[in-house]
Design an enzyme around this catalytic site. Structure first.
Site, PDB file in Angstrom:
ATOM      1  N   SER A   1       0.868  -1.185   0.000  1.00  0.00           N
ATOM      2  CA  SER A   1       0.000   0.000   0.000  1.00  0.00           C
ATOM      3  C   SER A   1       0.903   1.234   0.000  1.00  0.00           C
ATOM      4  O   SER A   1       2.079   1.142   0.374  1.00  0.00           O
ATOM      5  CB  SER A   1      -0.843  -0.037   1.283  1.00  0.00           C
ATOM      6  OG  SER A   1      -1.364   1.247   1.558  1.00  0.00           O
TER       7      SER A   1
ATOM      8  N   TYR B   1      -1.799  -1.010  10.392  1.00  0.00           N
ATOM      9  CA  TYR B   1      -1.931  -1.309   8.953  1.00  0.00           C
ATOM     10  C   TYR B   1      -0.680  -0.845   8.205  1.00  0.00           C
ATOM     11  O   TYR B   1      -0.095  -1.602   7.418  1.00  0.00           O
ATOM     12  CB  TYR B   1      -3.185  -0.630   8.404  1.00  0.00           C
ATOM     13  CG  TYR B   1      -3.417  -0.866   6.931  1.00  0.00           C
ATOM     14  CD1 TYR B   1      -4.062  -2.016   6.484  1.00  0.00           C
ATOM     15  CD2 TYR B   1      -3.003   0.070   5.978  1.00  0.00           C
ATOM     16  CE1 TYR B   1      -4.286  -2.225   5.120  1.00  0.00           C
ATOM     17  CE2 TYR B   1      -3.222  -0.141   4.618  1.00  0.00           C
ATOM     18  CZ  TYR B   1      -3.863  -1.285   4.195  1.00  0.00           C
ATOM     19  OH  TYR B   1      -4.076  -1.488   2.845  1.00  0.00           O
TER      20      TYR B   1
HETATM   21  P1  NDP Z   1     -11.550  -5.879   1.246  1.00  0.00           P
HETATM   22  O1  NDP Z   1     -11.749  -5.561   2.685  1.00  0.00           O
HETATM   23  O2  NDP Z   1     -12.604  -5.525   0.262  1.00  0.00           O
HETATM   24  O3  NDP Z   1     -11.230  -7.422   1.073  1.00  0.00           O
HETATM   25  C1  NDP Z   1     -10.309  -8.039   1.922  1.00  0.00           C
HETATM   26  C2  NDP Z   1     -10.496  -9.532   1.849  1.00  0.00           C
HETATM   27  O4  NDP Z   1      -9.635 -10.122   2.842  1.00  0.00           O
HETATM   28  C3  NDP Z   1     -11.926  -9.952   2.187  1.00  0.00           C
HETATM   29  O5  NDP Z   1     -12.330 -10.989   1.320  1.00  0.00           O
HETATM   30  C4  NDP Z   1     -11.789 -10.445   3.615  1.00  0.00           C
HETATM   31  O6  NDP Z   1     -12.713 -11.447   3.980  1.00  0.00           O
HETATM   32  C5  NDP Z   1     -10.387 -11.027   3.599  1.00  0.00           C
HETATM   33  N1  NDP Z   1      -9.901 -11.164   4.968  1.00  0.00           N
HETATM   34  C6  NDP Z   1      -9.794 -10.202   5.909  1.00  0.00           C
HETATM   35  N2  NDP Z   1      -9.393 -10.735   7.069  1.00  0.00           N
HETATM   36  C7  NDP Z   1      -9.246 -12.061   6.867  1.00  0.00           C
HETATM   37  C8  NDP Z   1      -8.881 -13.143   7.690  1.00  0.00           C
HETATM   38  N3  NDP Z   1      -8.626 -12.994   8.978  1.00  0.00           N
HETATM   39  N4  NDP Z   1      -8.817 -14.389   7.154  1.00  0.00           N
HETATM   40  C9  NDP Z   1      -9.120 -14.586   5.857  1.00  0.00           C
HETATM   41  N5  NDP Z   1      -9.487 -13.593   5.025  1.00  0.00           N
HETATM   42  C10 NDP Z   1      -9.560 -12.351   5.519  1.00  0.00           C
HETATM   43  O7  NDP Z   1     -10.168  -5.185   0.867  1.00  0.00           O
HETATM   44  P2  NDP Z   1      -9.534  -4.784  -0.549  1.00  0.00           P
HETATM   45  O8  NDP Z   1     -10.011  -5.680  -1.598  1.00  0.00           O
HETATM   46  O9  NDP Z   1      -9.682  -3.327  -0.687  1.00  0.00           O
HETATM   47  O10 NDP Z   1      -7.994  -5.054  -0.247  1.00  0.00           O
HETATM   48  C11 NDP Z   1      -7.264  -6.111  -0.803  1.00  0.00           C
HETATM   49  C12 NDP Z   1      -5.797  -5.859  -0.548  1.00  0.00           C
HETATM   50  O11 NDP Z   1      -5.401  -4.642  -1.180  1.00  0.00           O
HETATM   51  C13 NDP Z   1      -5.461  -5.689   0.933  1.00  0.00           C
HETATM   52  O12 NDP Z   1      -4.218  -6.286   1.178  1.00  0.00           O
HETATM   53  C14 NDP Z   1      -5.373  -4.184   1.099  1.00  0.00           C
HETATM   54  O13 NDP Z   1      -4.544  -3.841   2.177  1.00  0.00           O
HETATM   55  C15 NDP Z   1      -4.772  -3.784  -0.230  1.00  0.00           C
HETATM   56  N6  NDP Z   1      -4.989  -2.393  -0.626  1.00  0.00           N
HETATM   57  C16 NDP Z   1      -6.240  -1.955  -0.972  1.00  0.00           C
HETATM   58  C17 NDP Z   1      -6.423  -0.647  -1.385  1.00  0.00           C
HETATM   59  C18 NDP Z   1      -7.772  -0.139  -1.796  1.00  0.00           C
HETATM   60  O14 NDP Z   1      -7.895   1.069  -2.113  1.00  0.00           O
HETATM   61  N7  NDP Z   1      -8.820  -0.928  -1.815  1.00  0.00           N
HETATM   62  C19 NDP Z   1      -5.300   0.298  -1.485  1.00  0.00           C
HETATM   63  C20 NDP Z   1      -4.036  -0.260  -1.073  1.00  0.00           C
HETATM   64  C21 NDP Z   1      -3.900  -1.563  -0.678  1.00  0.00           C
HETATM   65  P3  NDP Z   1     -14.269 -11.089   4.256  1.00  0.00           P
HETATM   66  O15 NDP Z   1     -14.839 -10.820   2.905  1.00  0.00           O
HETATM   67  O16 NDP Z   1     -14.786 -12.324   4.861  1.00  0.00           O
HETATM   68  O17 NDP Z   1     -14.282  -9.903   5.146  1.00  0.00           O
END
Ligand code: NDP
Length: 247
Positions: free
Chosen positions: A153, A166
């Site tokens: 990120s 984070y």
């Molecule tokens: P979301 O919150 O939409 O999705 C995250 C996913 O991770 C969900 O499916 C969630 O499951 C899963 N997850 C969270 N905790 C756990 C856990 N304990 N065990 C298993 N699965 C888990 O996030 P994004 O799609 O936005 O983010 C994806 C990646 O991109 C992350 O690493 C984030 O840090 C990174 N990122 C995103 C940005 C953005 O603007 N969106 C910018 C920079 C980085 P569940 O659906 O069950 O909650």
């Protein structure tokens, strides 16, 4: 946007694990990988969401996916060993891992952050990636070429006030990318390791971090897929230890 046009069957016959595959960017990546010919192993904590992705892949007649319900917060060593054993018996090897699952955690200053929540974010965003790699490296060594992709990120490169655990977890992810890249180059040169910074993307995590922002002003998860394909497929075979921007 990262400029890459993937051949339609770029990932034909590849076996790829995606964490956090039920929602947001992970869901888009899982479907995109399947669309390009991969058998995708969908790992996440909410089975219903994983089933919806599985069904979507089936309806599109992409290669049949597999579901691994696993909460990365609290997963134990035997869960990872079981996963590795299942992949070994079903597929014999693994061609790629997209480490995508993350928790946003508390938005507060370090002076006020709750150490228990801090540890939870570090467990899900950092430790689980280490243990997952450790469990699955032997299966990746069996692949002709394998790709590990971490998710970083902007705040993993330049920290911003109140991004707390984070931001620290993403700095750690940048270090983990560099360490695996240089260490595996010696011991398992068929495996390359890189990171993607998605940039601001329209997902529920982004909406929780920026509640006042208009989501429609942001690219969707589908829009940022070119780099996810590039780093997973054979056109990036010589790229190792890089942290690249999706946008
Ligand atoms: P979301 O919150 O939409 O999705 C995250 C996913 O991770 C969900 O499916 C969630 O499951 C899963 N997850 C969270 N905790 C756990 C856990 N304990 N065990 C298993 N699965 C888990 O996030 P994004 O799609 O936005 O983010 C994806 C990646 O991109 C992350 O690493 C984030 O840090 C990174 N990122 C995103 C940005 C953005 O603007 N969106 C910018 C920079 C980085 P569940 O659906 O069950 O909650």
């Amino acid at each position: 946007m990262f400029d890459y046009q993937a051949p339609s069957q770029l990932l034909k016959d590849k076996i790829i694990l995606v964490t956090g595959a039920g929602d947001g960017i992970g869901k888009a990546a899982a479907i995109t990988y399947a669309q390009h010919g991969a058998t995708v192993i969908l790992l996440g904590r909410t089975t219903k969401k994983l089933e919806a992705v599985y069904d979507h892949i089936e309806k599109q007649h992409y290669p049949q996916a597999a579901i691994v319900p696993l909460n990365l917060d609290g997963a134990a060593e035997h869960d990872y060993i079981e996963l590795a054993n299942t992949i070994k018996s079903e597929f014999g090897h693994l061609d790629g891992i997209l480490h995508n699952a993350s928790l946003l955690g508390e938005r507060t200053s370090l002076a006020n952050c709750d150490p228990t929540l801090f540890e939870q974010v570090m467990r899900v965003n950092v430790t689980s990636q280490l243990v997952l790699n450790q469990a699955l490296l032997p299966l990746m060594q069996k692949a002709e070429h394998a790709s590990i992709i971490f998710t970083t990120s902007g705040v993993g490169r330049k920290a911003k006030a109140n991004w707390g655990a984070y931001a620290i977890s993403k700095f750690a992810t940048e270090a983990m990318t560099q360490l695996f890249a240089s260490e595996l180059a010696e011991h398992a040169p068929n495996i390359r390791t890189n990171a993607i910074n998605p940039g601001a993307t329209r997902t529920s995590m982004r909406a929780s971090a920026y509640p006042d922002e208009d989501p429609n002003s942001l690219p969707t998860a589908e829009d940022i897929m070119p780099i996810y394909l590039y780093l997973m497929g054979k056109d990036s075979l010589t790229v190792n230890g890089k942290s690249l921007d999706a946008q």
